[in-house]
Design a protein around this motif. Structure first.
Motif: not given
Length: 138
Positions: A35-55
């Motif tokens: 469960r913590p790995v699932l939450i961390a993976g989802a948060v990192v994925a969302v942050v990466c998506l936001v980063l890619l949109v900004i780029i």
């Protein structure tokens, strides 16, 4: 005459040693961290998506500003190539981390789903089902 001995942790009630296999212990460790790995993976994925949109927005802005002077960003000039490659490292790194985080979250979700299916049809919360009237206090 009954024995008043309590069984040791490695013995069952009949006094026989219980069979211990490394599989279930490892499995419970996986479930505990899933469960913590699932939450961390989802948060990192969302942050990466936001980063890619900004780029993407920054690349578009740079290409637009470069094109205002009548130049084309697709030209084979050195200046156009530098503008195109400006965020290449961040883009590649963001995509790589996005892929790793999505795969990690998917693996954690698979572990949780497998454990839930293995648990059977028992209630997930272990309690009774309550309706709206029960929750509202009516």
């Amino acid at each position: 005459m009954e024995s008043s001995e309590t069984p040791t942790p490695g013995q069952s009630d009949s006094g026989q040693p219980e069979s211990t296999s490394p599989g279930p212990a490892q499995h419970s460790r996986l479930v505990r961290y899933a469960r913590p790995v699932l939450i961390a993976g989802a948060v990192v994925a969302v942050v990466c998506l936001v980063l890619l949109v900004i780029i993407f927005l920054l690349d578009s802005f740079n290409a637009t500003v470069y094109s205002v002077g009548g130049k084309n960003i697709g030209d084979a000039t050195e200046e156009a190539g530098q503008i195109r490659d400006l965020y290449l490292g961040a883009r590649v790194g963001g995509i790589a981390v996005l892929i790793v985080s999505v795969l990690t979250a998917a693996a954690a979700a698979a572990v949780l789903v497998r454990e839930q299916r293995k648990a059977g049809d028992e209630d997930a919360d272990g309690g009774e089902d309550l309706g709206f009237d029960d929750l509202a206090g009516r």
